[in-house]
Design an enzyme around this catalytic site. Structure first.
Site, PDB file in Angstrom:
ATOM      1  CG  ASP A   1      20.396  22.365  57.980  1.00 18.08           C
ATOM      2  OD1 ASP A   1      21.217  22.533  58.823  1.00 18.08           O
ATOM      3  OD2 ASP A   1      19.569  21.197  58.160  1.00 18.08           O
TER       4      ASP A   1
ATOM      5  CG  ASP B   1      20.789  26.713  61.158  1.00 16.93           C
ATOM      6  OD1 ASP B   1      20.751  27.356  62.244  1.00 16.93           O
ATOM      7  OD2 ASP B   1      20.123  25.757  60.954  1.00 16.93           O
TER       8      ASP B   1
ATOM      9  CG  ASP C   1      14.397  20.375  66.315  1.00 17.66           C
ATOM     10  OD1 ASP C   1      14.232  21.378  65.846  1.00 17.66           O
ATOM     11  OD2 ASP C   1      14.421  20.057  67.333  1.00 17.66           O
TER      12      ASP C   1
END
Length: 345
Positions: A94, A132, A282
């Protein structure tokens, strides 16, 4: 969620049309529904059944994944069902944002993937590889070396596809993040897409099934090799948020989407999956707890707005895992919060 007996998912091609995905019996949503029933909050418990009674992916995001992977795949196999797993331990995960973490080195990650793959054995599983990781590198992640990251992803795909009954989908972001799908083609090729069954779209995002499917077909055409894809439909029932602030982080007014199924009506779209676990935050935005933590208020809102979605007719027989649930409530369960009874457009 469909019923039936799953076929061996190790061969690339259209997903078997009768795949029955595994439902975790002690998920945070299932525990929440049970607690609300004990407290007499029946209507809220029924809404929570819309989440707790359906298949959700199990995320592996910490060191030593083997015990959890083995436990999940063994229990699922005993029930005649197929689990969905997410490998989420890439270095600089991330890009240091809300879900930051991951392996400390390339070598640690390679060993982690070896343990993950070995724990699957010859049991059936769908695995989504590193949400991601590719799209974030394409968008710009200065802390991660692109060549190393793509090589690690290719290693992950290779080791997971060495298991005889594992379907592997390399994450490819979403249409809002990388609108020009051509930018993903070379990175995906460098990341081992040729050996994967396909790619995953819309993980933890809110783009509609239609938009995601159209994007998937365009991307597959550009990659070549007749690649298939899966779409995360867990929270896209009301489509993406168009108001102010972060559109991807706990946006208000969203709803559950298409339940997990391989009956997509599209031979290139292998499945709609609930990869993001509905009700898990999230990140610490809009009053939410840290990323991945259970947030009953948000979960109830997602369920209450899914006006066309009923609770599953019955939960599949399954035994609780000996390992702890992947996302236990972060605090003692409480009486139900008020839910925004929004309407699906």
């Amino acid at each position: 969620m469909t019923s039936g007996t799953s076929g061996a998912p190790g061969v690339s091609g259209a997903a078997p049309q009768d795949t029955a995905f595994w439902v975790e019996p002690d998920s945070a949503a299932a525990l929440q529904a049970a607690e609300w029933r004990r407290q007499g909050h029946t209507s809220e418990a029924l809404l929570m059944d819309r989440i707790g009674g359906r298949a959700q992916a199990v995320w592996l995001a910490d060191e030593r994944p083997g015990k959890r992977v083995r436990a999940v795949t063994e229990v699922a196999a005993a029930a005649g069902r197929v689990p969905v797993l997410v490998a989420y331990y890439i270095p600089h995960r991330d890009c240091g944002d809300y879900s930051g973490g991951g392996a400390a080195s390339a070598m640690e990650y390679r060993l982690w993937i070896e343990e993950f793959a070995a724990a699957i054995g010859d049991r059936a599983a769908y695995v989504v590889v590193e949400p991601d990781a590719v799209a974030q590198e394409v968008a710009g992640c200065e802390m991660a070396d692109a060549e190393e990251r793509y090589a690690l992803l290719a290693h992950a795909v290779d080791r997971l596809k060495a298991r005889p009954n594992t379907k592997v989908y390399l994450d490819a972001g979403n249409t809002d993040w990388i609108p020009d799908e051509e930018r993903l083609v070379t990175p995906l090729r460098q990341s081992g897409i040729a050996k994967a069954d396909g790619f995953a779209l819309n993980v933890s995002n809110y783009q509609t099934d239609t938009v995601s499917s159209e994007y998937g077909h365009r991307l597959a055409d550009r990659i070549g090799g007749a690649k298939h894809f899966v779409v995360d439909s867990s929270r896209n029932g009301n489509g993406p948020y168009t108001g102010h602030g972060l559109t991807w982080c706990n946006p208000p007014g969203r709803a559950l989407g298409t339940p997990p199924t391989t009956r997509t009506g599209d031979p290139a779209l292998d499945a709609y999956l609930w990869i993001k676990r509905p009700g898990e935050s999230d990140g610490t935005c809009r009053g939410g707890p840290r990323a991945g933590q259970w947030w009953p208020q948000y979960a109830l809102g997602l369920a209450s707005r899914a006006l066309e979605l009923s609770a599953p007719p019955s939960a599949p027989p399954s035994s609780p895992l000996s390992a702890p649930p992947s996302s236990p409530p972060s605090s003692p369960l409480s009486p139900p919060p008020s839910a925004d009874k929004g309407r699906r457009p």
